[in-house]
Each structure stands twice: as structure tokens, then as C-alpha cells.
Write a protein that holds these residues in place. Sequence first.
Motif, PDB file in Angstrom:
ATOM      1  N   LEU A 277       1.510   3.277 -17.427  1.00 34.71           N
ATOM      2  CA  LEU A 277       1.586   4.507 -16.635  1.00 34.71           C
ATOM      3  C   LEU A 277       0.283   5.277 -16.795  1.00 34.71           C
ATOM      4  O   LEU A 277       0.125   6.142 -17.655  1.00 34.71           O
ATOM      5  CB  LEU A 277       2.779   5.353 -17.089  1.00 34.71           C
ATOM      6  CG  LEU A 277       4.156   4.755 -16.769  1.00 34.71           C
ATOM      7  CD1 LEU A 277       5.259   5.614 -17.372  1.00 34.71           C
ATOM      8  CD2 LEU A 277       4.337   4.641 -15.260  1.00 34.71           C
ATOM      9  N   THR A 278      -0.671   4.932 -15.941  1.00 38.58           N
ATOM     10  CA  THR A 278      -1.988   5.553 -15.996  1.00 38.58           C
ATOM     11  C   THR A 278      -2.110   6.572 -14.859  1.00 38.58           C
ATOM     12  O   THR A 278      -1.105   7.020 -14.307  1.00 38.58           O
ATOM     13  CB  THR A 278      -3.085   4.470 -15.905  1.00 38.58           C
ATOM     14  OG1 THR A 278      -4.368   5.083 -15.984  1.00 38.58           O
ATOM     15  CG2 THR A 278      -2.976   3.669 -14.624  1.00 38.58           C
ATOM     16  N   ASP A 279      -3.309   6.936 -14.478  1.00 37.44           N
ATOM     17  CA  ASP A 279      -3.544   7.894 -13.407  1.00 37.44           C
ATOM     18  C   ASP A 279      -2.853   7.453 -12.121  1.00 37.44           C
ATOM     19  O   ASP A 279      -2.906   6.289 -11.730  1.00 37.44           O
ATOM     20  CB  ASP A 279      -5.050   8.029 -13.163  1.00 37.44           C
ATOM     21  CG  ASP A 279      -5.366   9.066 -12.108  1.00 37.44           C
ATOM     22  OD1 ASP A 279      -5.416  10.258 -12.440  1.00 37.44           O
ATOM     23  OD2 ASP A 279      -5.552   8.663 -10.940  1.00 37.44           O
ATOM     24  N   ARG A 280      -2.194   8.397 -11.419  1.00 41.14           N
ATOM     25  CA  ARG A 280      -1.427   8.071 -10.216  1.00 41.14           C
ATOM     26  C   ARG A 280      -2.294   7.470  -9.116  1.00 41.14           C
ATOM     27  O   ARG A 280      -1.863   6.588  -8.378  1.00 41.14           O
ATOM     28  CB  ARG A 280      -0.696   9.313  -9.705  1.00 41.14           C
ATOM     29  CG  ARG A 280       0.546   9.677 -10.507  1.00 41.14           C
ATOM     30  CD  ARG A 280       1.273  10.841  -9.885  1.00 41.14           C
ATOM     31  NE  ARG A 280       0.469  12.057  -9.891  1.00 41.14           N
ATOM     32  CZ  ARG A 280       0.856  13.224  -9.373  1.00 41.14           C
ATOM     33  NH1 ARG A 280       2.055  13.323  -8.797  1.00 41.14           N
ATOM     34  NH2 ARG A 280       0.078  14.290  -9.438  1.00 41.14           N
TER      35      ARG A 280
ATOM     36  N   SER B  68     -15.440   6.295 -10.320  1.00 37.61           N
ATOM     37  CA  SER B  68     -15.335   7.280 -11.404  1.00 37.61           C
ATOM     38  C   SER B  68     -14.603   6.698 -12.599  1.00 37.61           C
ATOM     39  O   SER B  68     -15.078   6.728 -13.726  1.00 37.61           O
ATOM     40  CB  SER B  68     -14.601   8.528 -10.901  1.00 37.61           C
ATOM     41  OG  SER B  68     -13.339   8.166 -10.359  1.00 37.61           O
ATOM     42  N   GLN B  69     -13.433   6.149 -12.343  1.00 35.09           N
ATOM     43  CA  GLN B  69     -12.624   5.586 -13.415  1.00 35.09           C
ATOM     44  C   GLN B  69     -11.955   4.328 -12.874  1.00 35.09           C
ATOM     45  O   GLN B  69     -11.578   4.260 -11.710  1.00 35.09           O
ATOM     46  CB  GLN B  69     -11.558   6.591 -13.866  1.00 35.09           C
ATOM     47  CG  GLN B  69     -10.679   6.074 -15.010  1.00 35.09           C
ATOM     48  CD  GLN B  69      -9.553   7.038 -15.330  1.00 35.09           C
ATOM     49  OE1 GLN B  69      -9.360   8.012 -14.621  1.00 35.09           O
ATOM     50  NE2 GLN B  69      -8.808   6.765 -16.386  1.00 35.09           N
ATOM     51  N   ILE B  70     -11.821   3.336 -13.693  1.00 36.22           N
ATOM     52  CA  ILE B  70     -11.226   2.088 -13.246  1.00 36.22           C
ATOM     53  C   ILE B  70     -10.051   1.724 -14.142  1.00 36.22           C
ATOM     54  O   ILE B  70     -10.103   1.901 -15.357  1.00 36.22           O
ATOM     55  CB  ILE B  70     -12.277   0.946 -13.263  1.00 36.22           C
ATOM     56  CG1 ILE B  70     -11.718  -0.311 -12.609  1.00 36.22           C
ATOM     57  CG2 ILE B  70     -12.785   0.660 -14.646  1.00 36.22           C
ATOM     58  CD1 ILE B  70     -12.800  -1.341 -12.320  1.00 36.22           C
ATOM     59  N   ALA B  71      -8.977   1.282 -13.516  1.00 36.09           N
ATOM     60  CA  ALA B  71      -7.818   0.857 -14.293  1.00 36.09           C
ATOM     61  C   ALA B  71      -8.189  -0.370 -15.111  1.00 36.09           C
ATOM     62  O   ALA B  71      -8.995  -1.196 -14.678  1.00 36.09           O
ATOM     63  CB  ALA B  71      -6.651   0.531 -13.355  1.00 36.09           C
TER      64      ALA B  71
ATOM     65  N   LEU C 100      -1.731   3.887  -7.369  1.00 38.81           N
ATOM     66  CA  LEU C 100      -1.611   3.754  -5.914  1.00 38.81           C
ATOM     67  C   LEU C 100      -2.631   2.744  -5.377  1.00 38.81           C
ATOM     68  O   LEU C 100      -2.311   1.912  -4.517  1.00 38.81           O
ATOM     69  CB  LEU C 100      -1.809   5.116  -5.244  1.00 38.81           C
ATOM     70  CG  LEU C 100      -1.662   5.129  -3.712  1.00 38.81           C
ATOM     71  CD1 LEU C 100      -0.253   4.699  -3.308  1.00 38.81           C
ATOM     72  CD2 LEU C 100      -1.978   6.524  -3.160  1.00 38.81           C
ATOM     73  N   GLY C 101      -3.863   2.819  -5.909  1.00 38.58           N
ATOM     74  CA  GLY C 101      -4.883   1.854  -5.491  1.00 38.58           C
ATOM     75  C   GLY C 101      -4.488   0.430  -5.835  1.00 38.58           C
ATOM     76  O   GLY C 101      -4.674  -0.490  -5.040  1.00 38.58           O
ATOM     77  N   SER C 102      -3.901   0.235  -7.011  1.00 38.48           N
ATOM     78  CA  SER C 102      -3.450  -1.095  -7.423  1.00 38.48           C
ATOM     79  C   SER C 102      -2.308  -1.593  -6.541  1.00 38.48           C
ATOM     80  O   SER C 102      -2.233  -2.781  -6.205  1.00 38.48           O
ATOM     81  CB  SER C 102      -3.006  -1.078  -8.886  1.00 38.48           C
ATOM     82  OG  SER C 102      -4.079  -0.731  -9.743  1.00 38.48           O
ATOM     83  N   LEU C 103      -1.409  -0.681  -6.147  1.00 36.19           N
ATOM     84  CA  LEU C 103      -0.298  -1.057  -5.270  1.00 36.19           C
ATOM     85  C   LEU C 103      -0.800  -1.484  -3.893  1.00 36.19           C
ATOM     86  O   LEU C 103      -0.332  -2.470  -3.319  1.00 36.19           O
ATOM     87  CB  LEU C 103       0.691   0.106  -5.141  1.00 36.19           C
ATOM     88  CG  LEU C 103       1.473   0.463  -6.414  1.00 36.19           C
ATOM     89  CD1 LEU C 103       2.306   1.726  -6.182  1.00 36.19           C
ATOM     90  CD2 LEU C 103       2.369  -0.696  -6.841  1.00 36.19           C
ATOM     91  N   TRP C 104      -1.774  -0.742  -3.360  1.00 36.46           N
ATOM     92  CA  TRP C 104      -2.376  -1.132  -2.081  1.00 36.46           C
ATOM     93  C   TRP C 104      -3.101  -2.465  -2.227  1.00 36.46           C
ATOM     94  O   TRP C 104      -3.045  -3.322  -1.325  1.00 36.46           O
ATOM     95  CB  TRP C 104      -3.358  -0.056  -1.608  1.00 36.46           C
ATOM     96  CG  TRP C 104      -2.728   1.023  -0.801  1.00 36.46           C
ATOM     97  CD1 TRP C 104      -2.542   2.327  -1.168  1.00 36.46           C
ATOM     98  CD2 TRP C 104      -2.175   0.900   0.511  1.00 36.46           C
ATOM     99  NE1 TRP C 104      -1.908   3.020  -0.162  1.00 36.46           N
ATOM    100  CE2 TRP C 104      -1.672   2.177   0.880  1.00 36.46           C
ATOM    101  CE3 TRP C 104      -2.051  -0.149   1.418  1.00 36.46           C
ATOM    102  CZ2 TRP C 104      -1.067   2.416   2.111  1.00 36.46           C
ATOM    103  CZ3 TRP C 104      -1.445   0.078   2.651  1.00 36.46           C
ATOM    104  CH2 TRP C 104      -0.959   1.338   2.979  1.00 36.46           C
ATOM    105  N   PHE C 105      -3.771  -2.645  -3.339  1.00 30.22           N
ATOM    106  CA  PHE C 105      -4.465  -3.910  -3.610  1.00 30.22           C
ATOM    107  C   PHE C 105      -3.463  -5.062  -3.583  1.00 30.22           C
ATOM    108  O   PHE C 105      -3.725  -6.127  -3.015  1.00 30.22           O
ATOM    109  CB  PHE C 105      -5.147  -3.829  -4.983  1.00 30.22           C
ATOM    110  CG  PHE C 105      -6.103  -4.950  -5.254  1.00 30.22           C
ATOM    111  CD1 PHE C 105      -7.474  -4.755  -5.118  1.00 30.22           C
ATOM    112  CD2 PHE C 105      -5.655  -6.202  -5.657  1.00 30.22           C
ATOM    113  CE1 PHE C 105      -8.362  -5.784  -5.375  1.00 30.22           C
ATOM    114  CE2 PHE C 105      -6.533  -7.235  -5.907  1.00 30.22           C
ATOM    115  CZ  PHE C 105      -7.897  -7.020  -5.775  1.00 30.22           C
ATOM    116  N   GLY C 106      -2.303  -4.858  -4.192  1.00 28.82           N
ATOM    117  CA  GLY C 106      -1.275  -5.888  -4.202  1.00 28.82           C
ATOM    118  C   GLY C 106      -0.760  -6.197  -2.817  1.00 28.82           C
ATOM    119  O   GLY C 106      -0.481  -7.360  -2.484  1.00 28.82           O
TER     120      GLY C 106
END
Length: 316
Positions: A65-68, A182-185, A72-78
Motif C-alpha cells: 500500500l504505497t502512494d495512491r 519524481s518517485q517510482i514504485a 493507479l499507474g500500476s493498475l493502468w499499466f496492468g
Amino acid sequence: MQKWKWFAIGEGLSKTFSSVLQKMVGMVAKVPGSFELPFLGSLVVGTVQMLGGALLATLLRKPLLTDRKLILGSLWFGFFGFLAGVAGVLTFSYEDAALGIVGFIFTMGIVLKALADWIFFKNVLNLRQWMGVGVYLVAGYALFNFPGFGSFTEPPVWVFIATIIPVTITANEIITRKMSMSQIAHPFVHNFWAGASTMFFALIGLSFVGVSTILSLSSILPVIVLIFLISGTNVIMMISFKLLSYDGGKTTLSLKTLIMTSWQLVTMVIVGVTFFGEPLTFGKLLSIPGFMAAYVLIDVPTWEVFVGKAKGLLRA
């Protein structure tokens, strides 16, 4: 050589391996145009990706549970990865789908990106970039071994399906770059959420089309599932290489893409010729440097890097 370049090469090789696995599924199943197997493949791959990402993230004590915004970016990537996976398996379900040709279709993203900039963001293409588009089209013509005009009026179905892949790849490149500015999961956290998204959409797909084709392949289903399990593990590696190659936003996106795509294209041609009996033609060999030249001409940052290196050599 800088680490990000090795990661870019690793991403290119893992993408080639993914295409080989998809072709193997098509060869084993022999059910062209069926959606059940692509959805099953996405379900298996997404599950492996999600569970593998969760396990590795837990071992490294990285919170899921990281930055929302990153989630969201990871979900779109999926989601886009799901579309690419379905299109990949569908493409290679056709017996005549050639790795070398599909590999070149993957590179279409360089033209799509330039045209999108022009149409939607008013970044008018200059003469050099239009020359690059022309070089790319000539390279594509050479790839098909200089066919007559009539051959383009009725291209194989798998060619149309394969064009979906560069669209989704381009979308995911943009998402990944935005995430890394800026920041990467963490790669394994990203894999968890991307895998969950892929699995979710695969379940929706299967609920609509059913599993009749899958059940009819019960005798070879274990082999197909095993291939998809290997593919899922490979996807974790592929995405990890992708994220690591950006080096926290320091990497030049254009050079990274050129290195990754060139290795993918070259290895897909080599594997297709060596293991799947695809013909090695002069046109196919010509298409590889043609793509590289087109990329340098079209992509502004890459052109500036090459011009800067050329000026440095002249001054030396």
C-alpha cells in the motif's frame, strides 16, 4: 557500460522470450482467433505476477500500500499489459505469424508517438522527422521482401492484431515515465498491482466468452498452463528490468527505448530463423538498420544525442 543499458538489454531479451512463449502456445493449441486461451493466459500470467510481486515485496519489506498515484499507474499499466498479452497470444495463434515480422510491427510505436505529438499536442513534425517516417516505411516494405502492391490489399489477420501491441506498449512507456519522474514504485510492488489488474480483466473476459475451447484442449492443457506460468515469471523480470532501466528518472528515455527495441527486434529475427524456420531474407536484414536510422531521425532527444557525439568527434 552503465547499469541502465544492461537493464534495457534485459528488457528487450525478456520481451523476445515472451513472444516465443506466445508462439509456442499457438503452435500447441492450434485454435486461431479464439479468445479463451488469450484470456486464460492473461489470468495465469497476472496471477503469477501478482503473487510473485507480493512474495518478493514482502521478503524485501516493501509495503504494497504505497502512494495512491503510483498504485493507479500500476493498475493502468496492468490493463494495457492485459491488452498486449491478449493480442500477443491471438497473433501467434495463426500458424503463419512470423516472429521477425511481428518484432518489426512492435517498433511501430516510434511512428505512433511522433504522429500523436503532431495531431494531439501540435508538435509539428519537421522535414527530418518526416524523412524518418519514410525510412521506417521503406524498412517495413523491405521486411516483407519487397512484395508487389497487390500483397498489401489483403494482409493476414494476425498483422492487424499485432498492431494493437505497439499502441499498448506506447501507452505503458508513457505511464512508466510519468511514474519515474519524481518517485517510482518498487519493481515488485508495481508487479503486484499490475498483476492484480491483469488478472481482474482476464476474469471479466473469461466470464463473457466462457471456457469451451479450453475444455476441448484438456489433453494438452497442462503444457499450455506451464508455458503461461513461465511467461508470468518472465513478465516479472521484464517489468523489473523496465523500471530499473529508468534509474530513478535519470535515464534518457529515447536511448533506453532504442537499445531495448533494437535488441528485441534483432533477437526475434534470429530466433525466428533459427528455431522456427522463418526465411532470412536480404529485406529482413535491411529492416533492422532501417528501423534504427528511422528512430534516430524521428526522435528529437536521440537525434540531439547523436549530433552532440558527432560534434565531439569532429572537435577531437
